[in-house]
Design an enzyme around this catalytic site. Structure first.
Site, PDB file in Angstrom:
ATOM      1  N   ALA A   1       0.865  -1.182   0.000  1.00  0.00           N
ATOM      2  CA  ALA A   1       0.000   0.000   0.000  1.00  0.00           C
ATOM      3  C   ALA A   1       0.903   1.234   0.000  1.00  0.00           C
ATOM      4  CB  ALA A   1      -0.868  -0.015   1.251  1.00  0.00           C
TER       5      ALA A   1
ATOM      6  N   GLY B   1       0.495  -4.846   1.109  1.00  0.00           N
ATOM      7  CA  GLY B   1      -0.721  -4.873   0.300  1.00  0.00           C
ATOM      8  C   GLY B   1      -0.480  -5.526  -1.056  1.00  0.00           C
TER       9      GLY B   1
ATOM     10  N   GLU C   1      -0.941  -9.075  -0.403  1.00  0.00           N
ATOM     11  CA  GLU C   1      -2.371  -9.307  -0.122  1.00  0.00           C
ATOM     12  C   GLU C   1      -3.193  -9.283  -1.407  1.00  0.00           C
ATOM     13  OE1 GLU C   1      -2.016  -6.242   2.950  1.00  0.00           O
ATOM     14  OE2 GLU C   1      -3.208  -7.563   4.226  1.00  0.00           O
TER      15      GLU C   1
ATOM     16  N   GLU D   1       4.667  -5.256   7.276  1.00  0.00           N
ATOM     17  CA  GLU D   1       3.931  -4.195   7.977  1.00  0.00           C
ATOM     18  C   GLU D   1       4.437  -3.924   9.391  1.00  0.00           C
ATOM     19  OE1 GLU D   1       2.566  -6.404   5.990  1.00  0.00           O
ATOM     20  OE2 GLU D   1       0.926  -5.547   4.825  1.00  0.00           O
TER      21      GLU D   1
HETATM   22  N1  3HC Z   1       4.642   3.370  -0.395  1.00  0.00           N
HETATM   23  C1  3HC Z   1       5.105   4.559  -0.825  1.00  0.00           C
HETATM   24  N2  3HC Z   1       6.352   4.730  -1.313  1.00  0.00           N
HETATM   25  C2  3HC Z   1       7.139   3.654  -1.370  1.00  0.00           C
HETATM   26  C3  3HC Z   1       6.726   2.389  -0.932  1.00  0.00           C
HETATM   27  C4  3HC Z   1       5.404   2.267  -0.431  1.00  0.00           C
HETATM   28  N3  3HC Z   1       4.909   1.087  -0.024  1.00  0.00           N
HETATM   29  N4  3HC Z   1       7.746   1.519  -1.089  1.00  0.00           N
HETATM   30  C5  3HC Z   1       8.755   2.216  -1.618  1.00  0.00           C
HETATM   31  N5  3HC Z   1       8.394   3.505  -1.797  1.00  0.00           N
HETATM   32  C6  3HC Z   1       9.190   4.581  -2.403  1.00  0.00           C
HETATM   33  C7  3HC Z   1      10.386   4.955  -1.529  1.00  0.00           C
HETATM   34  O1  3HC Z   1      10.019   5.925  -0.572  1.00  0.00           O
HETATM   35  C8  3HC Z   1      11.330   5.477  -2.571  1.00  0.00           C
HETATM   36  O2  3HC Z   1      10.911   6.788  -2.888  1.00  0.00           O
HETATM   37  P1  3HC Z   1      12.012   7.913  -3.258  1.00  0.00           P
HETATM   38  O3  3HC Z   1      12.688   7.405  -4.484  1.00  0.00           O
HETATM   39  O4  3HC Z   1      11.198   9.130  -3.426  1.00  0.00           O
HETATM   40  O5  3HC Z   1      12.936   7.961  -2.067  1.00  0.00           O
HETATM   41  C9  3HC Z   1      11.050   4.628  -3.797  1.00  0.00           C
HETATM   42  O6  3HC Z   1       9.752   4.078  -3.591  1.00  0.00           O
HETATM   43  C10 3HC Z   1      12.033   3.491  -3.989  1.00  0.00           C
HETATM   44  O7  3HC Z   1      12.139   2.777  -2.761  1.00  0.00           O
HETATM   45  P2  3HC Z   1      13.543   2.300  -2.194  1.00  0.00           P
HETATM   46  O8  3HC Z   1      14.515   3.407  -2.256  1.00  0.00           O
HETATM   47  O9  3HC Z   1      13.271   1.686  -0.876  1.00  0.00           O
HETATM   48  O10 3HC Z   1      13.943   1.212  -3.283  1.00  0.00           O
HETATM   49  P3  3HC Z   1      14.684  -0.155  -3.083  1.00  0.00           P
HETATM   50  O11 3HC Z   1      14.842  -0.711  -4.440  1.00  0.00           O
HETATM   51  O12 3HC Z   1      15.895   0.010  -2.241  1.00  0.00           O
HETATM   52  O13 3HC Z   1      13.691  -1.084  -2.245  1.00  0.00           O
HETATM   53  C11 3HC Z   1      11.570  -2.069  -1.672  1.00  0.00           C
HETATM   54  C12 3HC Z   1      12.462  -1.493  -2.803  1.00  0.00           C
HETATM   55  C13 3HC Z   1      12.210  -3.349  -1.109  1.00  0.00           C
HETATM   56  C14 3HC Z   1      10.239  -2.384  -2.258  1.00  0.00           C
HETATM   57  C15 3HC Z   1      11.468  -1.019  -0.536  1.00  0.00           C
HETATM   58  O14 3HC Z   1      11.083   0.208  -1.102  1.00  0.00           O
HETATM   59  C16 3HC Z   1      10.471  -1.352   0.530  1.00  0.00           C
HETATM   60  O15 3HC Z   1      10.751  -2.137   1.403  1.00  0.00           O
HETATM   61  N6  3HC Z   1       9.271  -0.727   0.464  1.00  0.00           N
HETATM   62  C17 3HC Z   1       8.297  -0.803   1.508  1.00  0.00           C
HETATM   63  C18 3HC Z   1       7.604  -2.135   1.542  1.00  0.00           C
HETATM   64  C19 3HC Z   1       6.535  -2.126   2.588  1.00  0.00           C
HETATM   65  O16 3HC Z   1       6.774  -1.847   3.759  1.00  0.00           O
HETATM   66  N7  3HC Z   1       5.318  -2.469   2.177  1.00  0.00           N
HETATM   67  C20 3HC Z   1       4.194  -2.502   3.070  1.00  0.00           C
HETATM   68  C21 3HC Z   1       3.467  -1.210   3.041  1.00  0.00           C
HETATM   69  S1  3HC Z   1       2.164  -1.154   4.223  1.00  0.00           S
HETATM   70  C22 3HC Z   1       0.931  -2.064   3.519  1.00  0.00           C
HETATM   71  O17 3HC Z   1       1.074  -2.539   2.430  1.00  0.00           O
HETATM   72  C23 3HC Z   1      -0.310  -2.183   4.331  1.00  0.00           C
HETATM   73  C24 3HC Z   1      -1.253  -3.143   3.747  1.00  0.00           C
HETATM   74  O18 3HC Z   1      -1.349  -4.243   4.569  1.00  0.00           O
HETATM   75  C25 3HC Z   1      -2.640  -2.539   3.610  1.00  0.00           C
END
Ligand code: 3HC
Length: 704
Positions: free
Chosen positions: A62, A108, A111, A131
């Site tokens: 998400a 998400g 999911e 998460e």
């Molecule tokens: N939402 C918004 N922005 C995100 C994002 C997300 N889920 N994941 C990554 N981004 C953005 C980063 O902020 C970054 O932005 P920037 O270039 O402006 O700084 C850009 O995408 C690239 O991210 P990374 O620099 O982290 O790129 P990497 O290649 O090093 O890593 C990744 C990629 C492994 C996917 C890493 O970005 C990551 O771990 N992302 C978060 C994953 C996460 O926590 N997902 C769960 C979200 S909560 C959720 O889904 C709730 C659900 O249950 C409803």
């Protein structure tokens, strides 16, 4: 343009989510997926549907930025209810729906894939529910569908640790149905076509949980819960356990309602806000500066380290671990032999612990070449100087490096106290000189301060940032001032801990107050681990230069301990004492004696001190000095300071770092505490001008 592209290829509808950089699911994307699936279901040209992601990944989750809008439990529940309903609609698709996963399917994103009937993935795909690292639980059905698809153990592991599975492990766990070695989309279309021909559809939420696995599943949940200390730091993990357990004991719909409630309670919590703050802070800190057209940061293919002491050896390992060949130079073979024996010992122990294969260890070790001359330095892209912390020696080393390296080679110093500009001048090419401040032990500590000298070129800063991320470090660009950011902040943290000891608290009480606050170890135990000699030698150096300490009164006790040879764990005694072969800290009455003497000399009447005062004094000292660091432009953002202190010294992540924590307490409260301490303890507690300005302007956030 829609964020989901629609095409029908060979009778299969291919829906491609296209929301760079990581296809995060904001409201618009969720809706576009919903619409595209409905279109495919109604499309007579399509017999099955493949859902995939454009670019480098499937879906990273998400959109985390959207959570800032979920300010009340009701709003968060509403949002989650929408997603749940939408995913059930997808799952009800009359045509087989296949997720084709490459890169990451996280949060998400996973999911969404779970609501598809099947999942196929590339061999390098990674699937997970991270998460909890954001202080929340899966809020789109993950805790309910995972136990049905993979069993309770896998669901529990994914949802409570946040660690993703690679494709092979996901296949073994029945999380994916097929790993596609070649063209993912072609494999996915073929798989989907076969399911359509067989009229097969497998909605995850309709899968039964095998009755015989339920008792063991519930026991696993009970054990997981018992292993976690209750409290705000573990709110999300405990909620995840409860939700997975509900996935086993409740019907899908009832479990989903409870998942939404738990998700909503977590997402509005201060802890989740703090962890989300750090997620973006770490990425902001690592952002590359803008470079003039045509300038690209140098890629480091070969490196060299000068000085094979503890730091130099550790830094050489950091390069080797990242697959970068590195020369390790020192003056004689005996020093290099000692260094290589230590390095080998570290790799051997990693092999014994199963973290590295014997072949992997040999391969990594082979990347480190010990040398006693500068002969091969002409070929390297970067040199890290890690010789003894002595200005004359370092200055000489930089002058030598200028003569033996290519003109565009990056020259980095690992100094923690000396002036980078002096070394830059000695090299004769100041634009190429930068500080690369690693923390000890270099191969384990994630923080990496990149020190911008007065003339360091933006391209060198950019190359340093890129390299740091490749080395698996968390980089922060800082200014060139004594102690940079990390050690300058640490000096204030320790000042207050030492003074609290003199005023009447005990070492054990202060450490316990700070660990209860959330630090992994208290300030005294931390010094015993790091070695008290390190700080003592820096103080000696400062005294020799006649430099006045900016952080106010210094307790004499650390120097007394140094004189007594009590360097911490390595000598069996420091702030605590240690039985031979043990790392268990034992209280030592000598410290109380020293504290009484010091108090007497400073004419302090020792008193009972509460844990609240300990935490308040220490965190207020950090926040106030953090504002000075910003005011002096040594850090670019308050969030950079948070990254530094969380990664450098274990500030509890669920509190977001010292500056974010100050904001959650309220800046006026922090200022009034500084003023109160100034009145009680003297003018070394002077409010930071920036803090005063922020409060006067009514600002609630330091970075604005
Ligand atoms: N939402 C918004 N922005 C995100 C994002 C997300 N889920 N994941 C990554 N981004 C953005 C980063 O902020 C970054 O932005 P920037 O270039 O402006 O700084 C850009 O995408 C690239 O991210 P990374 O620099 O982290 O790129 P990497 O290649 O090093 O890593 C990744 C990629 C492994 C996917 C890493 O970005 C990551 O771990 N992302 C978060 C994953 C996460 O926590 N997902 C769960 C979200 S909560 C959720 O889904 C709730 C659900 O249950 C409803």
């Amino acid at each position: 343009m829609s964020t989901v592209h629609y095409a029908v290829i060979d009778g299969i509808a291919v829906l491609t989510i296209d929301n760079p950089p990581v296809n995060a699911l904001g409201e618009e994307v969720w809706t576009a997926v919903d619409t595209a699936v409905a279109r495919a279901v109604a499309d007579p040209a399509a017999t099955a549907i493949v859902l995939t992601g454009a670019g480098r990944t499937f879906v990273a989750g998400a959109d985390i930025t959207v959570f800032e809008q979920l300010t009340t439990v009701e709003r968060a529940m509403e949002r989650s209810a929408y997603t749940h309903a939408m995913l059930c609609r997808l799952e009800d698709s009359a045509k087989p729906l296949v997720a084709a996963i490459h890169g990451h399917a996280l949060g998400g994103g996973l999911e969404l894939a779970l609501a598809c009937h099947y999942r196929v993935a590339t061999p390098d795909a990674r699937l997970g529910q991270p998460e909890v690292s954001l202080g929340i639980i899966p809020g789109a059905g993950g805790t309910q569908r995972l136990p049905r698809l993979c069993g309770v153990d896998v669901a529990l592991r994914l949802c409570t640790t946040g660690t993703p599975l690679d494709a092979a492990a996901a296949l073994a766990a029945h999380l994916v149905d097929l790993v596609v070695d070649g063209d993912l989309l072609q494999g996915a279309r073929q798989f989907a076509g076969e399911r359509a021909s067989a009229q097969a559809r497998r909605p995850t939420r309709e899968l039964p949980i095998p009755a015989d696995s339920i008792p063991a599943g519930l026991e696993a949940c009970r054990q997981a819960r018992n292993a976690v200390a209750p409290g705000p730091a573990n709110r999300a993990v405990l909620a995840a356990i409860e939700s997975v357990e509900n996935g086993v004991t409740l019907p899908f719909d009832a479990g989903s309602v409870r998942e939404r409630e738990l998700f909503a309670e977590c997402v509005v919590s201060t802890e989740s806000r703090a962890l989300r703050h750090l997620f973006f802070a770490e990425r902001d800190a690592a952002r590359l500066p803008s470079l003039p057209d045509g300038v690209t940061p140098r890629t480091v293919a070969r490196a060299a380290v000068v000085g094979a002491g503890t730091m130099g050896s550790g830094i050489a390992m950091v390069f080797a671990n990242a697959g970068i060949p590195v020369l390790l130079k020192d003056v004689d073979d005996a020093t290099l032999d000692r260094s290589l024996a230590t390095i080998r010992g570290t790799y051997d122990s990693a092999v014994q612990k199963g973290r590295l294969t014997p072949e992997g260890a040999e391969r990594t070790l082979a990347l480190i070449t010990p040398v006693t001359t500068y002969e091969q330095f002409g070929d390297v892209d970067l040199v890290v100087e890690a010789v003894f912390e002595d200005l004359a020696l370092k200055t000489r080393t930089f002058a030598e490096l200028a003569g033996v390296t290519a003109a565009d080679c990056i020259l980095a110093t690992n100094t923690s106290v000396l002036d980078v500009d002096t070394l830059a001048k000695a090299s004769g090419r100041p634009a190429q000189v930068v500080g690369h401040h690693y923390f000890s032990p270099a191969h384990l500590m994630s923080l990496h301060e990149i020190v911008r000298g007065r003339q360091t070129s933006p391209a060198v800063v950019a190359a340093s940032l890129t390299l740091a991320r490749r080395l698996g470090k968390v980089p922060v660009v800082v200014g060139n001032a004594f102690g940079f950011v990390a050690n300058r902040m640490l000096a204030y943290y320790l000042r207050e801990a030492h003074l609290l000891l003199e005023e009447g608290a005990s070492v054990r009480q202060i450490d316990a107050a700070m660990t209860t606050f959330g630090f992994p170890v208290g300030p005294f135990a931390m010094q015993d681990i790091a070695g008290l000699d390190v700080g003592a030698r820096i103080r000696q150096h400062l005294r020799s230069t006649g430099r006045r300490r900016s952080e106010g009164p210094q307790s004499e006790i650390p120097d007394r301990l140094f004189e007594l040879g009590r360097y911490g764990q390595k000598t069996g005694a420091g702030w605590y004492r240690y039985e031979p072969g043990s790392r268990t800290p034992l209280s030592d009455p000598i410290i109380d004696d020293l504290a009484h003497e010091a108090a007497k000399r400073r004419r302090i009447v020792r008193r009972d001190i509460t844990d609240e005062e300990i935490v308040s004094r220490v965190t207020t000292a950090l926040a106030n000095e953090g504002c000075n660091v910003l005011g002096d432009r040594i850090a670019r953002r308050a969030s950079d300071i948070d990254v530094v202190y969380c990664h450098g010294f274990g500030f509890p992540r669920h509190r977001g770092g010292p500056m974010f924590h100050a904001q959650t307490i309220g800046l006026p409260t922090v200022l009034s505490r500084v003023q109160e301490y100034e009145a009680r303890f003297g003018d070394y507690w002077r409010p930071s001008p920036l803090l005063e300005k922020l409060v006067t302007e009514g600002r609630t956030s330091i970075d604005g």
